[in-house]
Design a protein around this motif. Structure first.
Motif, short mmCIF file in Angstrom:
data_model
loop_
_atom_site.label_atom_id
_atom_site.label_comp_id
_atom_site.label_asym_id
_atom_site.label_seq_id
_atom_site.Cartn_x
_atom_site.Cartn_y
_atom_site.Cartn_z
N PRO A 1 0.80 -1.23 0.00
CA PRO A 1 0.00 0.00 0.00
C PRO A 1 0.84 1.28 0.00
O PRO A 1 0.36 2.33 -0.40
N ALA A 2 2.10 1.19 0.41
CA ALA A 2 2.97 2.37 0.43
C ALA A 2 3.79 2.49 -0.85
O ALA A 2 4.50 3.47 -1.04
N GLY A 3 3.73 1.49 -1.72
CA GLY A 3 4.47 1.52 -2.97
C GLY A 3 5.98 1.40 -2.78
O GLY A 3 6.75 1.98 -3.53
N ASP B 1 11.76 3.71 2.88
CA ASP B 1 11.26 5.00 3.37
C ASP B 1 9.76 5.10 3.06
O ASP B 1 9.36 4.92 1.92
N GLY B 2 8.97 5.36 4.05
CA GLY B 2 7.53 5.49 3.86
C GLY B 2 6.76 4.20 4.10
O GLY B 2 5.55 4.16 3.94
N CYS B 3 7.44 3.15 4.51
CA CYS B 3 6.78 1.86 4.78
C CYS B 3 5.73 2.05 5.88
O CYS B 3 5.97 2.71 6.88
N LEU B 4 4.57 1.46 5.68
CA LEU B 4 3.48 1.56 6.66
C LEU B 4 3.55 0.47 7.73
O LEU B 4 2.71 0.43 8.63
N GLU B 5 4.53 -0.43 7.62
CA GLU B 5 4.75 -1.50 8.60
C GLU B 5 3.54 -2.42 8.73
O GLU B 5 3.24 -2.94 9.80
N CYS B 6 2.84 -2.64 7.62
CA CYS B 6 1.64 -3.47 7.65
C CYS B 6 1.94 -4.96 7.52
O CYS B 6 1.13 -5.79 7.89
N GLY B 7 3.11 -5.31 6.96
CA GLY B 7 3.48 -6.71 6.81
C GLY B 7 2.96 -7.37 5.56
O GLY B 7 3.14 -8.57 5.37
N THR B 8 2.32 -6.62 4.68
CA THR B 8 1.78 -7.20 3.45
C THR B 8 2.85 -7.90 2.64
O THR B 8 2.63 -9.00 2.11
#
Length: 94
Positions: free
Chosen positions: A43-45, A60-67
């Motif tokens: 989701p963060a590309g 950089d910009g990772c949402l840490e969602c684990g996808t």
């Protein structure tokens, strides 16, 4: 900008220089991956396709969602851990 991009733009990311919390274990496996789902599912590309079928990762910009670690089930080629304290995504609304 779409609504989700507007909201994400309000969040901040503290880069832990030299200590990324995500790593591609073997770049050759990504090149041989049929689907390269990480390039469309993050989701963060953070993942993108490069020339020659190579996958590039920018944390950089990772949402840490684990996808990425879930979607890379074919090769299990993503090494993922939580960022060190004080680094990573800083959500504005929670």
């Amino acid at each position: 900008m779409s609504k989700i991009e507007e909201k994400l733009f309000q969040d901040r990311y503290r880069v832990d220089a030299g200590r990324p919390h995500i790593r591609i274990k073997d770049a050759g496996l990504c090149r041989d991956c049929r689907n390269q789902q990480c390039t469309v599912c993050c989701p963060a590309g953070c993942y993108s396709r490069e020339a020659g079928g190579q996958v590039a990762l920018t944390t950089d910009g990772c949402l840490e969602c684990g996808t990425c670690r879930i979607i890379c089930d074919e090769h299990r080629n993503v090494e993922w851990e939580w960022p060190r304290g004080g680094f990573g995504i800083l959500f504005k609304f929670g």
